[in-house]
Design an enzyme around this catalytic site. Sequence first.
Site, PDB file in Angstrom:
ATOM      1  N   ARG A   7       0.822  -1.215   0.000  1.00 55.72           N
ATOM      2  CA  ARG A   7       0.000   0.000   0.000  1.00 55.72           C
ATOM      3  C   ARG A   7       0.857   1.268   0.000  1.00 55.72           C
ATOM      4  O   ARG A   7       0.437   2.286  -0.539  1.00 55.72           O
ATOM      5  CB  ARG A   7      -0.957  -0.005   1.197  1.00 55.72           C
ATOM      6  CG  ARG A   7      -2.176  -0.865   0.943  1.00 55.72           C
ATOM      7  CD  ARG A   7      -3.113  -0.871   2.115  1.00 55.72           C
ATOM      8  NE  ARG A   7      -4.429  -1.350   1.723  1.00 55.72           N
ATOM      9  CZ  ARG A   7      -5.422  -1.588   2.579  1.00 55.72           C
ATOM     10  NH1 ARG A   7      -5.243  -1.389   3.872  1.00 55.72           N
ATOM     11  NH2 ARG A   7      -6.590  -2.006   2.139  1.00 55.72           N
ATOM     12  N   LYS A  67     -18.648 -16.223   2.534  1.00 59.46           N
ATOM     13  CA  LYS A  67     -20.095 -16.016   2.636  1.00 59.46           C
ATOM     14  C   LYS A  67     -20.763 -15.552   1.353  1.00 59.46           C
ATOM     15  O   LYS A  67     -20.286 -14.628   0.697  1.00 59.46           O
ATOM     16  CB  LYS A  67     -20.374 -14.958   3.712  1.00 59.46           C
ATOM     17  CG  LYS A  67     -20.054 -15.406   5.110  1.00 59.46           C
ATOM     18  CD  LYS A  67     -20.335 -14.266   6.046  1.00 59.46           C
ATOM     19  CE  LYS A  67     -20.071 -14.623   7.489  1.00 59.46           C
ATOM     20  NZ  LYS A  67     -20.175 -13.408   8.315  1.00 59.46           N
ATOM     21  N   GLY A 111      -7.935  -7.926  -1.190  1.00 59.48           N
ATOM     22  CA  GLY A 111      -8.086  -8.833  -0.059  1.00 59.48           C
ATOM     23  C   GLY A 111      -7.309 -10.132  -0.187  1.00 59.48           C
ATOM     24  O   GLY A 111      -6.135 -10.139  -0.562  1.00 59.48           O
ATOM     25  N   GLY A 142     -12.619  -4.079   1.543  1.00 56.55           N
ATOM     26  CA  GLY A 142     -14.028  -3.675   1.581  1.00 56.55           C
ATOM     27  C   GLY A 142     -14.375  -2.657   0.499  1.00 56.55           C
ATOM     28  O   GLY A 142     -15.459  -2.715  -0.091  1.00 56.55           O
TER      29      GLY A 142
END
Length: 418
Positions: A40, A206, A375, A398
């Site tokens: 990053r 999920k 991610g 996110g």
Amino acid sequence: MAKLTIRDLNVRGKRVFLRVDYNVPLEEKDGQMVITDDTRIKETLPTLKALIEQGGKLILTAHLGRPKGQREPSMSLRPVAARLAEMLGRPVAFVDDCIGEKVEKTAGLLKEGDVLLLENVRYYNEEEKNDPAFAEKLAKVADVYVNDAFGAAHRAHASTEGVARVVAKRGGKCAAGLLMERELKFLGDELENPARPFVVILGGAKVSDKIKVIDRLLEKADTILIGGAMAYTFKLAQGFKIGKSLVEPDKTSVALAALEKAKKRNVQFLLPTDNTVATPVVTDKLNKKGKPIIDLNNPRTNSEPNIPDSEEGVDIGPDSAAKFGDAIRSAKTILWNGPMGIFEDKRFAAGTNAVAQAVVDATQKNGAKSIIGGGDSVKALNKAKLGDKVTFMSTGGGASLEFLEGAELPGVAALSDK
Ligand code: 3PG
Ligand code: MG
């Protein structure tokens, strides 16, 4: 891009308030916090260099972790200032606060091309509350606002949103940095009219995390491949047994609706045809959170449609990996978000690694554009040392997901229009 970028600015002699996402993983070693992945930081260097070249006075602000308004020493950005200086090849000043006199004084002493990093903005509760008075305090050192923190752009916080509003109200410019611009290009524009076949690979735990993305990409993709634990919810929805696998029993109707939509739109929707399974055994050992550690014993391939009651699915199986690989290798555009199994355990990484290799092959041999949606898939690619062999890896987690869902990100919305 519809928003102003730093290419449209001239910041010579101006104080540039630059929001970056330096929320990097740290580990304690001999009482020191050490950065374990500086991606990053590295990805902001083009923006920093461009602004330095323009003669701006750079004031960088960022968050680290979730200190919840406390001065949590392990979440200080000081080690980041040191690493940034090394990577940039010039000094980076650091102030142990993000507002107040000390900040204003140091900012006032900056010369053209100087760089200052401020302490973690989340040491103040007002940051996450997007408190207007706090945004005003941050904006005291801002002539121009630049946001390069794509990874935090889904947060409407004071440093990502509020401060831009303050600067704009004063007639100042608010622009995207080069990383922000790249992220929006690859996760946005490039997927609007993709070269076909467009293959989307989705994994992770999920269905509920990914359903909005699935729904939106069903409008665009030619093929969708589903792996990870979310495949077990699809399996259950189709009437099969899933043993002790992770599942969301209340999301089976959502899964069925996605399958129905895929059929209607003629999208090829591939679920795993086999699985790696293991037997979970609760041990006496406790993890860091004080919960019993569960061993996963006797891994094997299960090629039956049902998973036995005592077993848990932990990865896609070899047949699925081969079929997914074929679909991926024929693609011209690829979007990948989420691992195929518990890849952190090398016994269950084969499916994720097979997908990673197929994505690389498509990119290198088939000229496909491969976009990795942040991610865990980025982690998996880097772990396999394949990170530099794809077209683009997002720095967002996110934020990437919300953007792929089609949401407008507050940190982007607050920037000036062209
Ligand atoms: C991230 O790491 O996903 C971003 O830096 C945002 O952090 P947050 O989820 O704590 O807001
Ligand atoms: Mg996060």
